[in-house]
Design a protein around this motif. Structure first.
Motif, PDB file in Angstrom:
ATOM      1  N   GLN A  80      47.640  59.369  30.466  1.00  0.00           N
ATOM      2  CA  GLN A  80      48.769  60.233  30.137  1.00  0.00           C
ATOM      3  C   GLN A  80      49.878  60.246  31.181  1.00  0.00           C
ATOM      4  OE1 GLN A  80      48.041  64.677  31.270  1.00  0.00           O
ATOM      5  NE2 GLN A  80      46.119  63.951  30.378  1.00  0.00           N
ATOM      6  N   ASN A  81      49.562  59.937  32.450  1.00  0.00           N
ATOM      7  CA  ASN A  81      50.557  60.148  33.503  1.00  0.00           C
ATOM      8  C   ASN A  81      51.832  59.318  33.341  1.00  0.00           C
ATOM      9  OD1 ASN A  81      49.041  62.150  34.734  1.00  0.00           O
ATOM     10  ND2 ASN A  81      47.983  60.716  36.082  1.00  0.00           N
ATOM     11  N   PRO A  82      51.747  58.013  33.031  1.00  0.00           N
ATOM     12  CA  PRO A  82      53.002  57.276  32.813  1.00  0.00           C
ATOM     13  C   PRO A  82      53.817  57.831  31.657  1.00  0.00           C
ATOM     14  CG  PRO A  82      51.188  55.758  33.192  1.00  0.00           C
ATOM     15  CD  PRO A  82      50.580  57.119  33.015  1.00  0.00           C
ATOM     16  N   PHE A  83      53.132  58.259  30.581  1.00  0.00           N
ATOM     17  CA  PHE A  83      53.855  58.837  29.434  1.00  0.00           C
ATOM     18  C   PHE A  83      54.532  60.147  29.823  1.00  0.00           C
ATOM     19  CE2 PHE A  83      53.787  61.876  25.880  1.00  0.00           C
ATOM     20  CZ  PHE A  83      54.682  61.237  25.017  1.00  0.00           C
ATOM     21  N   LEU A  84      53.791  61.020  30.509  1.00  0.00           N
ATOM     22  CA  LEU A  84      54.381  62.291  30.933  1.00  0.00           C
ATOM     23  C   LEU A  84      55.548  62.065  31.891  1.00  0.00           C
ATOM     24  CD1 LEU A  84      51.133  64.398  31.493  1.00  0.00           C
ATOM     25  CD2 LEU A  84      52.767  64.587  29.599  1.00  0.00           C
ATOM     26  N   ALA A  85      55.461  61.022  32.701  1.00  0.00           N
ATOM     27  CA  ALA A  85      56.562  60.708  33.608  1.00  0.00           C
ATOM     28  C   ALA A  85      57.794  60.233  32.834  1.00  0.00           C
ATOM     29  CB  ALA A  85      56.131  59.635  34.604  1.00  0.00           C
ATOM     30  N   MET A  86      57.585  59.508  31.734  1.00  0.00           N
ATOM     31  CA  MET A  86      58.719  59.009  30.943  1.00  0.00           C
ATOM     32  C   MET A  86      59.493  60.146  30.292  1.00  0.00           C
ATOM     33  SD  MET A  86      57.602  55.433  29.134  1.00  0.00           S
ATOM     34  CE  MET A  86      56.087  56.035  28.394  1.00  0.00           C
ATOM     35  N   ILE A  87      58.783  61.207  29.893  1.00  0.00           N
ATOM     36  CA  ILE A  87      59.482  62.309  29.226  1.00  0.00           C
ATOM     37  C   ILE A  87      59.961  63.375  30.210  1.00  0.00           C
ATOM     38  CG2 ILE A  87      58.179  61.921  27.114  1.00  0.00           C
ATOM     39  CD1 ILE A  87      56.551  64.431  27.758  1.00  0.00           C
ATOM     40  N   ALA A  88      59.633  63.201  31.494  1.00  0.00           N
ATOM     41  CA  ALA A  88      60.022  64.195  32.503  1.00  0.00           C
ATOM     42  C   ALA A  88      61.515  64.483  32.527  1.00  0.00           C
ATOM     43  CB  ALA A  88      59.541  63.756  33.883  1.00  0.00           C
TER      44      ALA A  88
END
Length: 304
Positions: A227-235
């Motif tokens: 999840q971390n790369p995805f959550l970073a993309m929507i940050a």
């Protein structure tokens, strides 16, 4: 082992010390599985691993101008790898620099892997003087570097580690140390500008309550269900607490920067264990337990 012949823009290094780190282990075992897309579907493309090294320039290609035979050098060669050997060829413009004057080969070899990840996280979060930062996994290669580099920029550091390394981590400069065997750090009452998980054993959901409004969570791992790369993309889409997933950059500027920090006394790589090259299997076994302290150094015939 026979010597290689360096290409026109390459430097041939006689390796005196290298390391076994999480990057090497992940590439060897192809874990997580998708790494096979990068390291080889049926077997590893790189048959000789090893990313960190320190040694002496044996020869240079005809186009090399920055280095000369006899230079004591250190560096990082993730991707091509090859440092678990007596000789390594690396491009002149790669992550290579002359060694800090105050380090031995044994001390210089572990200077780049953990620290360049820590540096990327600190720069990615734009951490500055006066901010409160929690580092989970503060006794590992990344975490121990992060504690030192954070103190160098003036941050107030709370470090999380096990009982046996509490005093060691305090000696790295941590302002406060939490023993995770006695206390669940995710229930801490203090709030932080940044939570940096240097071992990837927490999640944004667990650590969100630790963050101040607008605070940042960074992990060195992908996290649950990647999840971390995805959550970073929507940050960038919201202003609240968020995840960053900085991608480290490694080049000569990075190594030169770390060299300057070492020579100034702001950073010294932490070494947990040392093995000779003929016991490198033991070194991999130890690193893969996930319980190593600092870096695991491999010495190759020659001066330390």
């Amino acid at each position: 082992m026979s010597k290689q012949t360096p290409g026109d823009n390459e430097v041939l290094v006689q390796v005196h010390a290298t390391t076994v780190n999480r990057t090497d282990c992940a590439c060897r075992a192809a874990r997580p599985f998708f790494m096979r897309l990068f390291t080889g579907l049926l077997g590893p493309r790189a048959t000789v691993l090893g990313s960190e090294f320190a040694g002496v320039v044996e020869a240079v290609g005809s186009g090399v101008t920055f280095f000369s035979a006899g230079d004591r050098v250190f560096g990082y060669n993730e991707g091509p790898f090859g440092a678990h050997a007596e000789y390594l060829s690396i491009r002149e413009d790669g992550s290579l620099a002359t060694m800090p004057a105050n380090l031995t080969f044994h001390e210089a070899a572990p200077s780049t892997e953990g620290s360049h990840y820590a540096l990327a996280q600190i720069r990615g979060a734009k951490i500055r003087s006066g901010q409160d930062v929690l580092v989970n996994g503060a006794s590992g290669a990344i975490g121990s570097a992060a504690v030192q580099l954070l103190k160098g920029v003036g941050a107030t550091v709370t470090a999380v580690c096990g009982t046996e390394t509490v005093e060691l981590v305090r000696g790295l400069g941590a302002d406060r140390v939490i023993d995770y065997t006695a206390v669940d750090f995710t229930r801490d009452e203090q709030r932080y500008d940044v939570v940096l998980d240097a071992v990837g054993k927490s999640s944004f959901g667990q650590c969100k309550r630790l963050l101040k409004p607008g605070g940042i969570y960074i992990s060195t791992e992908l996290g649950p269900r990647a999840q971390n790369p995805f959550l970073a993309m929507i940050a960038p889409l919201h202003r609240g607490r968020k995840v960053l997933f900085p991608i480290p950059k490694h080049d000569r500027e990075m190594v030169e920067h770390l060299k300057a920090l070492i020579e100034s006394g702001q950073f010294k790589p932490l070494i947990g264990r040392t093995y000779p090259l003929d016991r490198i299997v033991e070194a991999y076994t130890h690193v893969e337990t996930g319980q190593k302290i600092g870096s695991v150094v491999i010495t190759i015939d020659g001066p330390r």
